[in-house]
Design an enzyme around this catalytic site. Structure first.
Site, PDB file in Angstrom:
ATOM      1  N   ASP A 221       7.796   2.154  -7.289  1.00 30.54           N
ATOM      2  CA  ASP A 221       6.418   1.745  -7.019  1.00 30.54           C
ATOM      3  C   ASP A 221       5.494   2.735  -7.717  1.00 30.54           C
ATOM      4  OD1 ASP A 221       3.987   0.843  -5.628  1.00 30.54           O
ATOM      5  OD2 ASP A 221       5.365  -0.257  -4.342  1.00 30.54           O
ATOM      6  N   HIS A 244       5.051   2.189 -11.192  1.00 31.07           N
ATOM      7  CA  HIS A 244       3.883   1.315 -11.314  1.00 31.07           C
ATOM      8  C   HIS A 244       2.646   2.080 -11.769  1.00 31.07           C
ATOM      9  CE1 HIS A 244       5.724  -1.964  -8.481  1.00 31.07           C
ATOM     10  NE2 HIS A 244       6.481  -1.678  -9.507  1.00 31.07           N
TER      11      HIS A 244
END
Ligand SMILES: *[C@@H]1O[C@H](CO)[C@@H](O)[C@H](O)[C@H]1NC(C)=O
Ligand SMILES: *[C@@H]1O[C@H](CO)[C@@H](O)[C@H](O)[C@H]1NC(C)=O
Length: 395
Positions: A221, A244
């Site tokens: 993430d 991310h």
């Protein structure tokens, strides 16, 4: 003969005494083995760690908790500062702390190692192996899995250092800084699979004067996620990918929300990430804001959205009346950013129609897509460019 050999040993003795004096005047040391911890990876050492903490905490001197080489099995542990007298506790880790084999034990606990209301705590060295992958597997099958635990968190704490730590395979977020002042994170490594769910590397919120430097984050993430109430955050020399990217948000989770201000991100490298620099808010009402942000000096290698502001976030279109964000974004500078985009659109500003982004500045940006110039798209964004900016700006 006896006389001759006596002199060097006397010198050695004097040397050792003076060394010992130096060490003990600096820190009283508490070795977790003394409190019953076992470095065999099998014996639960949770209580031993807590006893060492209580002892170190109760001293009025600067103290050190020492964790020698070896593997220590630990369940969920909360280190609380409430009754601490020691102004300065260094936790020196030469070993690896490992989570229980059964992911459900930590999975239901929210936190693995948490520090609450502490002051002057430093964690130096060591590895934290949360063994998160069976939980990720469970989640990917969607079958009634626990939420998972954050590996290391500091809550309502001041004057914190985290240096040279490795966090491996967290169940959820790796490191969380929540409600803290004056935190330094340096030389930290985060490693988890690129497809592991919600394994943010370092999450900061409701915190002031946080520095994150010289760190490498590979996870599933956000490498660094920046939540509401973050002020004076400095990030420098961080590598991200897989992951991310570095994200401010998601904001506007609630109507009444603290803003994000004065964030500097310098000299970062993103490789194969979904985002580079992202600012993200839900498309709904909120009194939050984002201002005085500097993204400066970055290399993007095959990044899907190198520069992105997305204020239209609303998965499943639930609870976003009129699909409009109340978050005002202003004074955001992107400077010296080069490299490659993995999609045709390298710069995307998708701002709120009620509160357009203002004071967006782009300076010396060069992002390409398949060796050609990439594109930029702007909605409700006001700003300027300086120097050379490729792709052509749409501000
Ligand atoms: C912004 O934060 C930095 C530390 O990250 C600090 O040195 C600087 O003084 C802050 N600026 C303002 C205007 O508060
Ligand atoms: C932009 O980057 C590409 C690829 O690195 C390079 O070939 C090109 O010359 C650069 N353009 C400018 C104007 O610097």
């Amino acid at each position: 003969m006896a006389k001759l050999s006596c002199i060097p040993s006397l010198l050695l003795f004097i040397f050792l005494v003076s060394l010992n004096v130096n060490i003990s005047s600096a820190k009283t040391s508490y070795n977790v083995l003394t409190y019953g911890a076992r470095p065999n990876g099998k014996t639960d050492s949770t209580q031993a760690f807590l006893h060492a903490w209580t002892a170190a905490c109760g001293s009025t001197d600067p103290t050190m908790i020492y964790i020698p080489k070896g593997r220590y099995l630990l369940g969920s542990v909360a280190f609380k500062g409430g009754h601490c007298k020691s102004p300065d506790i260094t936790i020196r880790i030469d070993g690896t702390l490992i989570a229980p084999e059964d992911y459900r034990i930590l999975g239901r606990a929210r936190n693995w190692l948490s520090f609450e209301g502490v002051s002057g705590v430093s964690i130096v060295g060591g590895a934290l192996d949360a063994k998160g992958s069976p939980l990720w597997d469970c989640k990917s099958k969607g079958s009634n899995c626990p939420a998972g635990a954050t590996t290391l968190s500091f809550v309502n704490s001041n004057n914190i250092k985290i240096k040279g730590l490795l966090s491996l395979n967290s169940q959820m977020f790796h490191i969380v800084i929540n409600g803290c002042q004056n935190v330094q994170v340096q030389g930290v490594r985060v490693i988890a699979a690129g497809d592991s769910p919600n394994t943010d590397g370092i999450h900061v919120q409701l915190s002031t004067d946080v520095v994150i430097m010289d760190s490498s984050i590979k996870t599933g993430d956000d490498c660094i996620s920046i939540g509401p109430g973050t002020k004076n955050l400095w990030i420098e020399r961080v590598g991200c990918g897989p992951g991310h990217g570095i994200s401010i948000g998601s904001l506007a989770k609630t109507t009444d929300e603290r803003g994000v201000q004065n964030v500097t991100v310098k000299n970062t490298v993103f490789s194969g990430t979904t985002n580079g620099f992202r600012i993200k808010s839900w498309a709904r009402h909120s009194n939050g804001f984002v201002k005085a942000i500097r993204f400066s000096g970055a290399t993007m290698i095959n990044v899907q959205n190198p520069i992105i502001i997305d204020q239209n976030y609303c998965p499943h279109n639930l609870n976003c009346p009129n699909q409009v964000s109340g978050i005002q974004i202003s004074d955001v500078m992107y400077q010296g950013i080069r490299g490659t985009s993995a999609t045709p659109v390298a710069i995307k500003f998708d701002c709120s129609f009620k509160y357009p982004c203002k004071g967006i500045r782009l300076q010396n940006v060069n992002l390409t897509y398949l060796k050609k110039e990439a594109r930029s798209t702007c909605t409700n964004a006001i700003g300027k460019t300086y120097g050379q900016v490729l792709p052509d700006n749409c501000l």
